[in-house]
Every structure is written in C-alpha cells, then in structure tokens.
Write a protein that holds these residues in place. Structure first.
Motif, PDB file in Angstrom:
ATOM      1  N   ALA A  97       0.813  -1.213   0.000  1.00  0.00           N
ATOM      2  CA  ALA A  97       0.000   0.000   0.000  1.00  0.00           C
ATOM      3  C   ALA A  97       0.849   1.267   0.000  1.00  0.00           C
ATOM      4  O   ALA A  97       0.336   2.364  -0.277  1.00  0.00           O
ATOM      5  CB  ALA A  97      -0.925   0.000   1.216  1.00  0.00           C
ATOM      6  N   THR A  98       2.127   1.141   0.297  1.00  0.00           N
ATOM      7  CA  THR A  98       3.029   2.299   0.373  1.00  0.00           C
ATOM      8  C   THR A  98       3.865   2.467  -0.885  1.00  0.00           C
ATOM      9  O   THR A  98       4.468   3.521  -1.094  1.00  0.00           O
ATOM     10  CB  THR A  98       3.976   2.119   1.592  1.00  0.00           C
ATOM     11  N   LEU A  99       3.936   1.448  -1.699  1.00  0.00           N
ATOM     12  CA  LEU A  99       4.884   1.458  -2.819  1.00  0.00           C
ATOM     13  C   LEU A  99       4.639   2.608  -3.791  1.00  0.00           C
ATOM     14  O   LEU A  99       5.596   3.210  -4.303  1.00  0.00           O
ATOM     15  CB  LEU A  99       4.846   0.117  -3.555  1.00  0.00           C
ATOM     16  N   LEU A 100       3.394   2.931  -4.069  1.00  0.00           N
ATOM     17  CA  LEU A 100       3.114   4.021  -5.003  1.00  0.00           C
ATOM     18  C   LEU A 100       3.564   5.360  -4.419  1.00  0.00           C
ATOM     19  O   LEU A 100       4.130   6.199  -5.131  1.00  0.00           O
ATOM     20  CB  LEU A 100       1.623   4.064  -5.342  1.00  0.00           C
ATOM     21  N   GLU A 101       3.341   5.553  -3.122  1.00  0.00           N
ATOM     22  CA  GLU A 101       3.731   6.810  -2.467  1.00  0.00           C
ATOM     23  C   GLU A 101       5.233   7.072  -2.596  1.00  0.00           C
ATOM     24  O   GLU A 101       5.653   8.202  -2.837  1.00  0.00           O
ATOM     25  CB  GLU A 101       3.374   6.765  -0.982  1.00  0.00           C
ATOM     26  N   VAL A 102       6.052   6.025  -2.416  1.00  0.00           N
ATOM     27  CA  VAL A 102       7.497   6.231  -2.414  1.00  0.00           C
ATOM     28  C   VAL A 102       8.100   6.238  -3.821  1.00  0.00           C
ATOM     29  O   VAL A 102       9.267   6.579  -3.996  1.00  0.00           O
ATOM     30  CB  VAL A 102       8.221   5.164  -1.560  1.00  0.00           C
TER      31      VAL A 102
END
Length: 539
Positions: free
Chosen positions: A227-232
């Motif tokens: 769920a965090t991969l797109l943000e980073v």
C-alpha cells in the motif's frame, strides 16, 4: 495514507531546501525503476545487483503459501517453538516483525554460551527442543555465528533421536556454501533474492520465513508494504521517503546523528532495525549517519546536542498532541510494512545525498579477519592494566588507565571525545542474564555529555560495526565482557562458544585501535555483582 511524516522547526526548512533537487533528479522513480547510476560511477556495479528490495513485495508473494503450509505441517507434529539463528538483517527484521505481532520467536544472534544454551533448552511455556524448529538464516552462507548454531542444534537434535532434516529450515542466497551443503544434506531450503542486501531483506525470505513459521500474518505485512509502494515511487514533495531522507541527510551543517525515540507506537523494536539499516548503509568513507536509540527520558532529549536530529516514532492517535510539543523533531507514524519500505527508500536516498554507496559494507570484514586470526593463533590473554573490585581493565592506550579506578578510566575515555563525538557501549555478554546492562547507556550519555549508543556483541558487528570503522573518526569505545563458568563446545570446531565471543571482542578492539579509536575493555569476573560496580562508576 499508510505512512505519515510531520516536521517542525528547523528541520522543516532543511527539507524545503533539499526536496526540490531530489525531485528534479527523479531519485524516487529512478530507484523504483532500478537505476543503478543514481549513486555515481564508483557505486554502479554494486548498485546494479542490490536493488531487488524494491520488488520484494511482488517477489515474496509466492513464498506465503509455502511458509504457511510448512507451519501447518510442523504444528500438526507438535513443533510450535521457532528459534532463529541469524545475524544483522537476518535477525533484526524478524525480531521487530514478531514482537510487533505479539508472536513468540526465539532470536539467537549471539555467541554467548549461556544464550546459546537457553535457545537449546527452551522453557516450560514455549517448550524445549522436542517442540523446536530451527531456522538458519545466512545470506552469505558462511556466517560463523550462524554456522556454529546450526552445528550445535544438529548435534542436540541427534542426541534426542530427532532427525535434524525434519527440524532445521535454511534461508540463504542461491548458490551460497550453505545452500549447496544444505541441499546436498537434504534440508528444506528457502532461497532469497540474491539482488537484495542483508539489511534491506526484511520483506524477503529472511524476514518472512522465521516470522511466518512462528505465526505472524506475513500476507498482511506484505499488504501493508504494498500500500506504500506508489507513495514512495513518485517524484513529489508528498513522497514520505524523499521527505524523510531530506530530514536525516540534508542541511548545512548536517546533523549527523539520528536520535530514534519510540513514543506510543504499536511497533516494537523498530529503532534497532533502523539503526542497522542506516548505520551500515551510510557509515563509510569518513561520513555517515549514526542512529542513537533513545528512551523518551534519555539525557540527549534534554541536552539537545546541535548535531542530533530527533525522529519520534508515534501512532496516528497521539500524533497531533506530540506535534505541538516537540519543536525541531520529525514525527513519523504508519504500519510496520509501510515503515520498512519508507526507511529502506529513505536510507538509499540518504546514501546518494552523502555521496556514498549505500549497498556495500567495506569495513565489516576487518573484525572477522581479526577474530579468525585470534582463533587460529589462540594467544594468551593480555594482562589487564589493573583489576579493581573484580573488574579487569584493559585499554588501547596506557594513559587511559593512569587513574587506577574505573570511574577515572571512564573519565579519561570521555576526555578523548571531540565536540561532535559519540560513545559506543558494546556488551559481549549473555543478554538474557544481564538485560539491565542496557541501562548503562543512559548513564554513559549523561556522564560523557555526548550521544551514546549501545550494542549487544557480537550482533552489532553486523550492523553498526561498519560505521565504527568506516564512519567519522570521532567515536570512543567501551567494551563490557564477562567471565563465566558456562561454556559450550561447537561440534566440528577447535574452539568453544566462549572462546569465539572472546575472540570477537578482542578482534574488534584491535581493529578499532588500529583505526586510532580509543578502546576501554572492562571484564566482569562476577557479572551479577560487578554490574552494580559498573553503574556506580558511570554515575
């Protein structure tokens, strides 16, 4: 959002100044795309084979049903106690994952004989060797501590009439010496992605196999990370990894020490994992970021040295309350999976900002070489400079021992500190028997007036040990050793666990001294009594 980061005071200005350059250089999307040129020509060869962690969530998905099936099979046979033998990233990531999930996992990342025996024997609550499976984790497949543990458990299983092939699971890189030998012997082997370095391996087989076997919902952990991969991955001022990297590695003059405070977060033990990731990745070529694991009441939080940047790990619920009261700090909150991803990205980005290769560890091998030399030569122990109240005192420089008292020796060691220096306390002891020794860090920080780190030996050699030798030459070192009647043979080796841990301490001390670092070694001959002597001297 699965990860939140908030800035106050000076650090907000540092990030505002630093972020535009990182965004313009497309650093975040470059890492995600596997661009090995981001860290310069000298690092390109290493980086080209060390960026697999970016894809770890996807690569690791197929492992989940395999691990869960093996766990079900073991539980059906009454095997419910999981022991992990591993060092550095192979143990620190599983430790935080299991602790946060509230799942029992015995971590064996020590060569202290008492600690090895405790891992072998178990207890009434968790069961003993009859209920135990050992996970042997080593990326290189040649780690001496892990190999020694494997040999010891193999012999112990056989002594009980248990086939080790049914009770030992191996995690290693494909083609490593351990991989080749374990497969030839018939062990169950999980291979990790060889393009992931040990300290970036939390979401690979190294983090997932031991914790999954212990009962952690590793599928949920991967979901959190996913769920965090797109943000980073996006080159944006809202990218939490870019913001975190700018906060910990930006500014002029840069704050090169990173105070990590756990304050209300549900995640247990995360600073120890961050410490290894950041110190080993950045501490080289005379520069780096030194993580300092703090308590909410540590002396450094009152003294606020100018070279210390505080990062406070909080939960969403208490974030805004804390936000008002901690000027100049970085406040982060998020799920464990999100924290692992963001810190890995931020550390790699910080390496680029510092102009170093965040994926190698050029100074770790020196202590291993010195240890092997001592084990081969088996020299007589050096005589102490003096002994007082049962504590043997050895020093790298005779002038440090001139006072003839422990308090005087410590004062002499602190006097070698530069204005931007730090103290490293290193305890080569059975931490199950002397857990209170970790409290020495608070006293040392107060007494020396400088940030202090604490490491259990020999596990820190696989983490902050790189920073001690390769980072800024401004550390002073306090080793704590113990004499104990407890020892344990290592099957097939000409040395015992007791001899091994002594050689590891002496080997590292000699390498530090060769680097011009002041070292004081205090050996407790009656540890449970003399630990009080030590605390009194440090006050």
């Amino acid at each position: 959002m699965t990860f939140d980061i908030h800035l106050t005071g000076h650090v907000k200005a540092v990030v505002a100044e630093t972020l535009p350059g990182l965004i313009a250089d497309l650093v975040a999307s470059g890492i995600t795309a596997g661009d090995a040129t981001l860290w310069g020509p000298a690092a390109e060869a290493e980086a080209s084979k060390r960026l697999g962690w970016v894809q770890a969530v996807t690569v690791s998905r197929p492992l989940v049903p395999e691990i869960e099936a093996l766990r079900a099979d073991l539980v059906a046979k009454g095997v419910t106690r999981v022991v992990l033998a591993g060092m550095g990233g192979s143990s620190l990531a599983p430790e935080v994952i299991a602790q946060t999930a509230g799942v029992p996992l015995v971590i064996l990342d020590s060569t202290a004989p008492g600690q090895v025996l405790a891992a072998l024997d178990g207890d009434a609550e968790s069961g003993g060797l009859q209920q135990t499976v050992l996970v042997v984790s080593s990326k290189s497949g040649s780690t001496v501590e892990t190999d020694s543990a494997k040999r010891t458990f193999e012999a112990a299983f056989r002594d009980l009439g248990i086939d080790p092939l049914e009770r030992i699971v191996v995690v290693t890189d494909p083609g490593s010496p351990l991989d080749v030998a374990a497969r030839a012997d018939g062990y169950r082997v999980f291979n990790a992605d060889p393009t992931v370095g040990g300290r970036y391996s939390a979401l690979t087989a190294f983090g997932l196999v031991p914790t999954g076997l212990a009962g952690v919902d590793i599928g949920e952990l991967l979901d959190e990370a996913d769920a965090t991969l797109l943000e980073v991955a996006i080159d944006s001022p809202d990218n939490p990894a870019l913001v975190l990297a700018a906060a910990i590695a930006g500014g002029s003059p840069r704050r090169d020490k990173l105070g990590l405070v756990t304050d209300g977060t549900h995640i247990v033990g995360l600073p120890d994992w961050i410490e290894q990731l950041v110190a080993e990745s950045t501490g080289k070529e005379g520069t780096g970021i030194l993580p300092v694991v703090l308590l909410p009441v540590s002396p450094e939080l009152e003294a606020r040295p100018a070279d210390l940047q505080i990062v406070r790990l909080v939960d969403e619920a208490n974030r805004f309350h804390l936000f008002e009261h901690h000027e100049g700090e970085v406040l982060v909150s998020g799920s464990l999976g999100a924290q692992l991803i963001v810190w890995e990205y931020a550390t790699a980005i910080a390496g680029r900002m510092l102009g170093i290769d965040p994926f190698d560890q050029p100074d770790v091998e020196s202590a291993k070489i010195a240890t092997r030399g001592l084990l081969d030569a088996r020299p007589e122990p050096t005589a102490p400079a003096f002994t007082v109240d049962g504590v043997e005192v050895r020093v790298s420089d005779p002038e440090l021992a001139a006072s003839g008292t422990i308090a005087g020796v410590l004062d002499a060691l602190w006097s070698r500190l530069d204005a931007d220096g730090y103290v490293s306390v290193q305890a080569y002891v059975d931490r199950l028997r002397l857990p209170q020794l970790q409290g020495l860090r608070e006293l040392v920080a107060a007494d020396s007036g400088r940030p202090a780190t604490f490491g259990w030996g020999p596990r820190f050699l696989h983490s902050t040990g790189q920073y001690h030798k390769g980072g800024p030459a401004n550390g002073v070192f306090l080793q704590i050793l113990e004499q104990t009647e407890v020892d344990l043979e290592i099957p097939g080796r000409p040395f015992t666990f007791g001899q091994l841990i002594q050689a590891q301490a002496a080997g590292d001390a000699s390498v530090l001294a060769d680097h011009g670092r002041p070292v004081v070694t205090l050996t407790l001959t009656d540890p449970l009594v003399e630990v009080l002597t030590l605390f009194e001297a440090a006050q």
